[in-house]
Every structure is written in C-alpha cells, then in structure tokens.
Design an enzyme around this catalytic site. Structure first.
Site, PDB file in Angstrom:
ATOM      1  N   TYR A  29      30.158  33.777  43.612  1.00 50.58           N
ATOM      2  CA  TYR A  29      31.029  34.697  42.883  1.00 50.58           C
ATOM      3  C   TYR A  29      31.173  35.992  43.672  1.00 50.58           C
ATOM      4  O   TYR A  29      31.209  35.958  44.882  1.00 50.58           O
ATOM      5  CB  TYR A  29      30.504  34.873  41.446  1.00 50.58           C
ATOM      6  CG  TYR A  29      31.598  35.381  40.563  1.00 50.58           C
ATOM      7  CD1 TYR A  29      32.802  34.674  40.478  1.00 50.58           C
ATOM      8  CD2 TYR A  29      31.490  36.569  39.870  1.00 50.58           C
ATOM      9  CE1 TYR A  29      33.848  35.150  39.719  1.00 50.58           C
ATOM     10  CE2 TYR A  29      32.545  37.034  39.101  1.00 50.58           C
ATOM     11  CZ  TYR A  29      33.715  36.314  39.041  1.00 50.58           C
ATOM     12  OH  TYR A  29      34.762  36.785  38.299  1.00 50.58           O
ATOM     13  N   ARG A  82      46.158  39.624  39.379  1.00 48.70           N
ATOM     14  CA  ARG A  82      45.282  40.781  39.590  1.00 48.70           C
ATOM     15  C   ARG A  82      43.874  40.272  39.893  1.00 48.70           C
ATOM     16  O   ARG A  82      42.977  40.368  39.077  1.00 48.70           O
ATOM     17  CB  ARG A  82      45.298  41.660  38.334  1.00 48.70           C
ATOM     18  CG  ARG A  82      44.658  43.020  38.503  1.00 48.70           C
ATOM     19  CD  ARG A  82      44.155  43.563  37.191  1.00 48.70           C
ATOM     20  NE  ARG A  82      43.223  42.679  36.535  1.00 48.70           N
ATOM     21  CZ  ARG A  82      41.915  42.636  36.792  1.00 48.70           C
ATOM     22  NH1 ARG A  82      41.374  43.408  37.707  1.00 48.70           N
ATOM     23  NH2 ARG A  82      41.126  41.798  36.138  1.00 48.70           N
ATOM     24  N   LYS A 100      34.067  30.815  38.498  1.00 43.93           N
ATOM     25  CA  LYS A 100      33.599  31.123  37.142  1.00 43.93           C
ATOM     26  C   LYS A 100      33.020  29.882  36.468  1.00 43.93           C
ATOM     27  O   LYS A 100      31.994  29.947  35.785  1.00 43.93           O
ATOM     28  CB  LYS A 100      34.767  31.643  36.280  1.00 43.93           C
ATOM     29  CG  LYS A 100      35.072  33.109  36.537  1.00 43.93           C
ATOM     30  CD  LYS A 100      34.504  33.989  35.450  1.00 43.93           C
ATOM     31  CE  LYS A 100      34.150  35.345  35.969  1.00 43.93           C
ATOM     32  NZ  LYS A 100      34.840  36.455  35.357  1.00 43.93           N
ATOM     33  N   GLU A 172      41.751  34.803  32.863  1.00 51.37           N
ATOM     34  CA  GLU A 172      41.035  35.437  33.976  1.00 51.37           C
ATOM     35  C   GLU A 172      42.004  36.093  34.961  1.00 51.37           C
ATOM     36  O   GLU A 172      42.933  35.441  35.448  1.00 51.37           O
ATOM     37  CB  GLU A 172      40.223  34.345  34.693  1.00 51.37           C
ATOM     38  CG  GLU A 172      39.145  34.850  35.579  1.00 51.37           C
ATOM     39  CD  GLU A 172      38.057  35.593  34.826  1.00 51.37           C
ATOM     40  OE1 GLU A 172      37.640  36.637  35.338  1.00 51.37           O
ATOM     41  OE2 GLU A 172      37.624  35.155  33.749  1.00 51.37           O
ATOM     42  N   ASP A 173      41.797  37.370  35.230  1.00 49.22           N
ATOM     43  CA  ASP A 173      42.554  38.080  36.271  1.00 49.22           C
ATOM     44  C   ASP A 173      44.072  38.025  36.096  1.00 49.22           C
ATOM     45  O   ASP A 173      44.811  37.819  37.051  1.00 49.22           O
ATOM     46  CB  ASP A 173      42.124  37.593  37.675  1.00 49.22           C
ATOM     47  CG  ASP A 173      40.726  38.092  38.030  1.00 49.22           C
ATOM     48  OD1 ASP A 173      40.172  38.872  37.240  1.00 49.22           O
ATOM     49  OD2 ASP A 173      40.184  37.715  39.073  1.00 49.22           O
ATOM     50  N   ASP A 195      37.684  37.528  29.945  1.00 46.27           N
ATOM     51  CA  ASP A 195      36.452  38.035  30.514  1.00 46.27           C
ATOM     52  C   ASP A 195      36.613  39.455  31.053  1.00 46.27           C
ATOM     53  O   ASP A 195      35.697  40.260  30.985  1.00 46.27           O
ATOM     54  CB  ASP A 195      35.970  37.088  31.627  1.00 46.27           C
ATOM     55  CG  ASP A 195      34.539  37.382  32.037  1.00 46.27           C
ATOM     56  OD1 ASP A 195      33.711  37.650  31.141  1.00 46.27           O
ATOM     57  OD2 ASP A 195      34.234  37.367  33.240  1.00 46.27           O
ATOM     58  N   ASP A 196      37.795  39.768  31.585  1.00 49.22           N
ATOM     59  CA  ASP A 196      38.025  41.111  32.152  1.00 49.22           C
ATOM     60  C   ASP A 196      37.981  42.176  31.057  1.00 49.22           C
ATOM     61  O   ASP A 196      37.498  43.281  31.268  1.00 49.22           O
ATOM     62  CB  ASP A 196      39.377  41.165  32.882  1.00 49.22           C
ATOM     63  CG  ASP A 196      39.494  40.055  33.916  1.00 49.22           C
ATOM     64  OD1 ASP A 196      38.658  40.018  34.819  1.00 49.22           O
ATOM     65  OD2 ASP A 196      40.391  39.199  33.787  1.00 49.22           O
ATOM     66  N   ASN A 337      34.788  45.572  41.573  1.00 54.06           N
ATOM     67  CA  ASN A 337      34.467  44.533  42.549  1.00 54.06           C
ATOM     68  C   ASN A 337      35.630  44.327  43.510  1.00 54.06           C
ATOM     69  O   ASN A 337      36.751  44.631  43.172  1.00 54.06           O
ATOM     70  CB  ASN A 337      34.216  43.196  41.819  1.00 54.06           C
ATOM     71  CG  ASN A 337      32.884  43.171  41.111  1.00 54.06           C
ATOM     72  OD1 ASN A 337      31.901  43.622  41.650  1.00 54.06           O
ATOM     73  ND2 ASN A 337      32.868  42.637  39.896  1.00 54.06           N
ATOM     74  N   ASN A 381      26.977  42.563  35.821  1.00 53.42           N
ATOM     75  CA  ASN A 381      27.824  41.438  36.197  1.00 53.42           C
ATOM     76  C   ASN A 381      28.170  40.622  34.954  1.00 53.42           C
ATOM     77  O   ASN A 381      27.283  40.284  34.168  1.00 53.42           O
ATOM     78  CB  ASN A 381      27.051  40.570  37.206  1.00 53.42           C
ATOM     79  CG  ASN A 381      27.925  39.531  37.874  1.00 53.42           C
ATOM     80  OD1 ASN A 381      28.772  38.921  37.246  1.00 53.42           O
ATOM     81  ND2 ASN A 381      27.702  39.328  39.152  1.00 53.42           N
TER      82      ASN A 381
END
Length: 481
Positions: A29, A82, A100, A172-173, A195-196, A337, A381
């Site tokens: 990751y 993103r 993930k 995600e993202d 998750d973000d 990150n 994290n």
C-alpha cells in the site's frame, strides 16, 4: 517480485504479508502503490481486477457476470480521478482497489475469492497519460454530468442485482464532487463506504481520542485546525464534531464551532459562504478573513493541527514553532500520502517543536533521535480501520453503514493503545497486532449493526470478537504428515 507472488501463489503471498505486515505494508500500500499506479501502463501484465468502461454502458450486468467468482462480499471501486495525492491517473488507478483488497484479506481476514477490485474507466484529463503509448485506458477526456451519473447508476444497480443487498461497495479515490454525491445518493439504498471520507475520519478520531491521554482534556476542550478541506478534511472534522456532540450532549452545530478549516484560499469563514462547495459550508464560522496557515495558527490558537491537503512541506518551521509556543504538547497529524506529499516529516515535527510534539502521519516514518532521545511516530493509516470495519459488516450481514459504526470502530481502535505504546509517544497500537485489532473493530461494528437493527445474520453470536476471529481467512499450509 513480491507483488507478482499474489498471482502465482496466493497463499504464500498472504502468509508473507500476514507474518511481516509492518515491513511489507508500505510495499502493498502507501507509498509504493502510488508509484505503481503512475507506472501501471508500462508494468501491466494481466488484469488483477475488473475494468468497466463507458463502452460497456448498457451491458454492465453482463460484464459483472463474467467475473469467475460468484460469491462476492467486498468490492473496492475507483474511477481513478484523485489517486492519493497524485491526481488523475485514469484507469491506472486500478493499483488502489487491488492493494486495498489485499489488505482486506491480510489484515481483515476477508477471503481473497470474496474480494473484487473494479475500475470504472470514463477517460482521463491527464494529458501525459493520453499521449502515453502504454496507457491502457480510454483515450478521451473524462465523461461528466449525465453520462457519468447514468453509468454509475447502472453499475450500482447491476452490483446489487448480481451480488445482493449485503455486498459492501467501497468507493475509493473519486474526486471530491463525485465522492460526496455518490455517498449521499447511495448511502440509503446500498451498503456503501468511502474510505477517503469515512475511513480516514475514523482512524484520525481514534488517534485523537488516544492522544488525549498524553495531551490531557476531553475532545470538547480542544480546538482543531485543518489544512485541507476536501473529502478527508471535512470527513474527519464531521466525525470529531459528531463524537464531541455525543459526549457532551450538545447539538453538532455547536461542536463544529471549535473546528476550523483552511483551504487554498485561506481560512474558511462565513463571508466566503456564497462561493463555497456545499461540503465546506458547515465550517464557515464567523471570523475575519485569514490568508495563510501561519496566520490561522496565530489567531485560532489550535491545540491540534491536522494536514489533509495532499500538498507536501506545508507545515513549515514557522507554523510548527507557532503551534508549539501555544501548546505544551501540540498534536500534529500530517496525513497526506504518499511520503512526498506529507505536510512535514517526523524529524521536522520533533525538531521544530523541541521534542514536545505528539506526531502521527499517513505514510510511515522511521524513529527519530533528537537530543539523545528516540521518538517514535504513529501511522494514521486507514489500514487500521477499513479491513476490520468491512469484516464487521460482513459477519453481521449488515445492509447499511451508519455513522455510529464509524464511532464504534474508532473507539475499539483507541482502546487498544497500551501504556507501553504511550510511553513511546505512540497514539496507535503496532501494526504487528493488526489481525487482533481488526477482530476487535469488527466486533464493535457488528455490535452496533445489531443494536441499530441493520444486521441480518441472526441470531447474534454471543462473543463477537471470537466469532470475528473464527470467520477470518488464514493463509495456512496444511500439514499432510
């Protein structure tokens, strides 16, 4: 080589990862996954997940049926707009769902065959990729508006039709505007988690709650200043406000007032309200405009400084010195990150605060020696939260995600920080205990699902921690002798 093992010898891959989690987590990751996404086209051998493109509009259910595994419990999906702090990487963002889900299995014990990584390819606005001969996605500008939302709606409908009500879909993202919209739109009809926004919020809240043992006071006693008002920043801020509201029994509108956010245009204040995106509006408090983070630290006098800007080197020497002049033990969370985007390094935080800071970051930093003392920094994290969170939803058969589940996950994680960890200045337990941590988080989340009437797996197991552990996939080799 290690990543290649995932395709050739799955059991060995997970055995290595479970037994050496602290060492190998940065490879599977952050930060290595970011580099892998940037180079995905040139290192691509075979797809490890499912790519769904605009060209498949009208046929998404058929595409899902082509995936060989029929019993799916967790889907991680991205559109690559993103990726971490790296921006639009188009369908090269597939590295994120793959990484993930490897952690869902290794850290949360969800069976590898029950995990499905998906990338939705709607094009990319990254000119460099569009001109790269090795780019593996659609060579067109990103689809937006109605075309985009129709494709996503078809996808969400097809997933539910094919895998049922209890499949967890983790967004995600996605870019800010889509992330908040998708979560709001599908949160009432599907089992969805971002998750973000939510995972980051939960892990940071756990760190803040644990840090209270070192910095003193209750949540309500502290003043928070955020650099970055996107998905992560506003998500964390809202969960802190929610927990403070529950603890003090005051309306959330009141508890938000001790949380301030700075974006690229300065402090978010009420005079800017008309031009703010909707997710920033709750944070526009009464105050005169302030242009810089340094100025904001001086006038707001925060006790906790949180970085979620995706921009490196923004917690400067002046900022940390100003924060340290206000607080005996400033809490500094540099969450962006990969490592190159971190707001400051562990070394900078400890040196500029003269060794008084309590520090945690999104990417890992080695222990630092300053004036003869060794300082350890925790890693805030998301991998602490989402594998156990997902496992808790799976084992309870939950059909919706509720904010109280995120609070339960934070509480479970904060409780696992030991005196020995505190003595080192750590506000998170070591990653080497991650499977025990995940089982405890899963139990907390499942208990909340049962309490809220959102669980479908009945009757409720007596000991949820033991039940979670018994459900976890373990990559063990059978003994034939």
């Amino acid at each position: 080589m290690f990543a290649g093992t995932q395709e050739t010898n799955q059991r060995l891959f997970y055995k290595l990862l479970v037994d050496n989690v602290e060492e190998l987590l940065p490879i599977v990751y952050t930060p290595v996954v970011g580099e892998a996404c940037q180079k995905y086209g040139s290192i691509f051998k075979r797809p490890q997940g499912l790519f769904i493109s605009l060209k498949e509009k009208g046929k998404i259910l058929e595409v899902l049926k082509n995936w060989p595994e029929k019993s799916i419990q967790v889907i991680v999906v991205t559109d690559g707009e993103r990726i971490l702090g790296l921006g639009d990487l188009g369908c090269q963002g597939m590295g994120i769902p793959v990484g993930k889900l490897a952690l869902y299995t290794a850290l949360g014990g969800v069976r590898p065959s029950a995990c499905l990584p998906i990338t939705i390819d709607v094009g990319t606005n990254n000119e460099k990729l569009l001109n790269d001969e090795f780019y593996i996605g659609l060579r067109q500008k990103r689809a937006t508006g109605q075309e985009y939302s129709e494709l996503l709606h078809e996808f969400m409908t097809a997933v539910k039709q094919n895998y049922g009500e209890k499949v967890l879909i983790q967004f995600e993202d996605f870019a800010n505007h889509n992330a908040f919209e998708l979560l709001a739109k599908y949160g009432t009809t599907h089992l969805v988690f971002n998750d973000d926004i939510q995972g980051t919020a939960s892990v940071v809240l756990a760190g803040v709650v644990a840090a209270l043992k070192l910095i003193g006071g209750t949540l309500a006693d502290h003043t928070f200043l955020f650099l970055g008002a996107g998905e992560a920043g506003t998500g964390i801020a809202e969960l802190i406000a929610l927990e403070t509201s529950k603890q003090t029994k005051t309306p959330i509108e009141e508890t938000r007032k001790k949380i301030w956010l700075v974006d690229s245009k300065g402090l978010i204040v009420s005079s800017r309200k008309h031009s703010l995106q909707h997710f920033k509006k709750p944070w526009a408090h009464e105050h005169e405009p302030v242009d810089t983070l340094l100025e904001a630290v001086k006038v707001i006098k925060p006790t906790v400084l949180v970085g979620s800007s995706g921009v490196g080197k923004t917690f400067t020497k002046e900022v940390i010195e100003a924060l340290s002049s206000i607080n005996e033990k400033p809490l500094i969370l540099a969450l962006s990150n990969p490592t190159s985007q971190s707001e400051c390094t562990a070394e900078e935080a400890y040196q500029w605060s003269e060794g008084r800071a309590i520090f945690a970051s999104g990417s890992p930093f080695d222990p630092i020696e300053y004036k003869g003392k060794v300082y350890y920094s925790g890693q805030a994290n998301n991998a602490y939260i989402f594998p156990g969170f997902g496992l808790g939803l799976v084992i309870s058969g939950a059909i919706r995600v509720h904010d109280d589940m995120l609070l339960a996950a934070s509480e479970a994680l904060a409780k696992l920080v030991t005196e020995e960890n505190y003595e080192k200045g750590l506000i998170y337990p070591p990653f080497s205990d991650i499977r025990t941590i995940s089982a405890n988080i899963a139990a907390g989340v499942a208990a909340k699902a049962y309490e809220l009437g959102l669980a479908t797996r009945l009757p409720r197991p007596e000991n949820l921690v033991k039940y979670a552990q018994s459900c976890m996939y373990s990559p063990v080799y059978r003994n034939y002798r």
